[in-house]
Design an enzyme around this catalytic site. Structure first.
Site, PDB file in Angstrom:
ATOM      1  CD1 TRP A  31       0.182   0.387   3.318  1.00  0.00           C
ATOM      2  CD2 TRP A  31      -0.330  -1.739   2.903  1.00  0.00           C
ATOM      3  NE1 TRP A  31       0.538  -0.252   4.366  1.00  0.00           N
ATOM      4  CE2 TRP A  31       0.262  -1.676   4.189  1.00  0.00           C
ATOM      5  CE3 TRP A  31      -0.753  -3.037   2.627  1.00  0.00           C
ATOM      6  CZ2 TRP A  31       0.591  -2.576   4.990  1.00  0.00           C
ATOM      7  CZ3 TRP A  31      -0.386  -3.977   3.463  1.00  0.00           C
ATOM      8  CH2 TRP A  31       0.258  -3.902   4.556  1.00  0.00           C
ATOM      9  CD  GLU A  44      -3.979   3.663   7.008  1.00  0.00           C
ATOM     10  OE1 GLU A  44      -4.309   3.250   8.073  1.00  0.00           O
ATOM     11  OE2 GLU A  44      -2.929   3.856   6.686  1.00  0.00           O
ATOM     12  CE1 TYR A  89     -12.162  -6.723  17.185  1.00  0.00           C
ATOM     13  CE2 TYR A  89      -9.936  -6.334  16.321  1.00  0.00           C
ATOM     14  CZ  TYR A  89     -10.662  -6.422  17.455  1.00  0.00           C
ATOM     15  OH  TYR A  89     -10.191  -6.259  18.773  1.00  0.00           O
ATOM     16  CE1 TYR A 127      -3.756   6.103  11.910  1.00  0.00           C
ATOM     17  CE2 TYR A 127      -5.337   4.356  10.885  1.00  0.00           C
ATOM     18  CZ  TYR A 127      -4.027   4.787  10.930  1.00  0.00           C
ATOM     19  OH  TYR A 127      -3.026   4.405  10.076  1.00  0.00           O
ATOM     20  CG  ASP A 145      -0.891   4.490  15.006  1.00  0.00           C
ATOM     21  OD1 ASP A 145      -0.376   5.309  15.560  1.00  0.00           O
ATOM     22  OD2 ASP A 145      -0.718   3.689  14.423  1.00  0.00           O
ATOM     23  CB  CYS A 219      13.653  10.510  23.447  1.00  0.00           C
ATOM     24  SG  CYS A 219      12.511   9.175  24.479  1.00  0.00           S
TER      25      CYS A 219
END
Length: 362
Positions: A31, A44, A89, A127, A145, A219
């Site tokens: 993709w 997605e 799902y 999202y 996400d 960080c």
DNA sequence: GACGCGTGGAC
DNA sequence: TGTCCAAGCGT
């Protein structure tokens, strides 16, 4: 709460370092080879709560079967579910299908190009609308996400909290570093994918690979950020029946279609379930493990005999006989698909099926 | 806001 | 064997 924001003057540096890293380390995923909004959309939706590996097994097949929005819209729902079988799902597949039908009927078959419009379609939430809008159309909008959330909490040193305030904070941080739209490139889409790629390959939930991290200098936590422990797995034994018959030259297997109003996998086909106490004396034809969310199922499949048939919880009329040749076109549950494949009753990818006469299993 | 919704691979 | 997941969405 202390001010944990990334200093805004660092945002440009951060974007640049991340972009350079992504250019070099982005995995070559199918993709990412296309700008076709439909293909981005499909990827997605498949990727929602699902690992890249599992998606890779389904993505090409789905697009071969439904190459355009219109072809998806025109297909029967059962065909869509059959191709989705094993991904889980299943509501995602139904909503994708519904959205394709809406787009075909009301939008001239054209996927909307803004996050606000995409957000109105079934199965496209906060999202996914941002992901499609940025990756396929270059809109400057940040995705959040699970990866992005983890990355930003670690970068800023803010602890994990399931509050709306924490969500707000993460969304603000993400929006503060997403680049503006620019012609000739897709900076927002690449940036969003880079953030997710960083979370997926470097800033791992357990054991982050800080020594390889391109934004280590930015960080605040550098490996010290805690991730919450999760609930313990449960185990359960379950038994299923393998019952076949011959009809002319065809072989059929007995399946159960789940009620269409079931909350779990409605309308999908599975092997007939046997009560565990009916199979004590028997040796299984097949053992597999199947894990669903919090439970490891230790599954045993038993070849039918008269006693086992009497142990079935439903009347025999409630089951359906299905030809082996058409199993691959049925919306099977992931477990049924796994068992039937393991028994070589449906083709695994790349495996030539034997002739029907040799296929009856004992 | 919490909950229900699936899966198979890695270790 | 058991553990830990993964690019959310709808209700």
């Amino acid at each position: 709460m202390p001010n944990t924001d990334l200093p805004s003057e660092q945002a440009a540096d951060f974007r640049r370092v991340l972009a350079r890293w992504y250019k070099q380390h982005a995995r070559p995923l199918p993709w990412r080879e296309t700008r076709d909004p439909y293909r981005i959309w499909v990827s997605e939706v498949m990727l929602q709560q699902t690992r890249v590996n599992a998606v890779l097994e389904h993505y090409a097949r789905f697009l071969r079967k439904f190459p355009t929005i219109v072809s998806l819209a025109l297909a029967p729902e059962a065909d869509v579910l059959a191709v989705w079988s094993g991904l889980g799902y299943y509501r995602r597949a139904r909503m994708l299908h519904k959205a394709a039908q809406f787009i075909t009927a009301e939008l001239d078959g054209v996927l909307p190009s803004t996050s606000a419009e995409l957000r109105k379609l079934p199965g496209i939430g906060e999202y996914t609308s941002a992901a499609i809008a940025s990756i396929a159309f270059g809109e400057s909008i940040a995705v959040v996400d699970g990866n992005v959330e983890r990355v930003l909490l670690r970068l800023t040193g803010r602890p994990e909290q399931a509050t709306s305030e924490s969500k707000r904070f993460v969304a603000d941080q993400a929006a503060a570093v997403v680049p503006q739209r620019r012609s000739g490139t897709n900076a927002p889409g690449d940036h969003n994918q880079a953030m997710m790629e960083l979370g997926a390959t470097i800033c791992l939930p357990r054991g982050p690979l800080c020594l390889q991290c391109p934004v280590y200098d930015f960080c605040r936590t550098r490996g010290e950020h805690k991730t919450e422990a999760r609930e313990k797995m449960r185990s359960r034994r379950v038994a299923y029946l393998l019952h076949q018959r011959k009809r002319g030259s065809a072989i059929e297997v007995m399946l159960h279609r789940r009620p269409t109003d079931a909350s779990l996998m409605p309308g999908m086909y599975e092997l007939p379930e046997l009560p565990m106490d009916g199979v004590e004396e028997y040796t299984p034809t097949l053992r597999v493990r199947h894990s669903i969310t919090n439970t490891n199922y230790y599954v045993e499949v038993f070849t039918a005999d008269k006693t086992l048939l009497r142990a079935l919880p439903l009347s025999i009329r409630e089951y359906e006989w299905c030809r082996l040749g058409q199993l691959a076109d049925l919306p099977l549950t992931g477990l049924a698909r796994k068992v039937l494949r393991r028994l070589h009753l449906i083709a695994s990818p790349g495996v030539r099926m034997p002739q029907p006469e040799t296929m009856m299993r004992q």
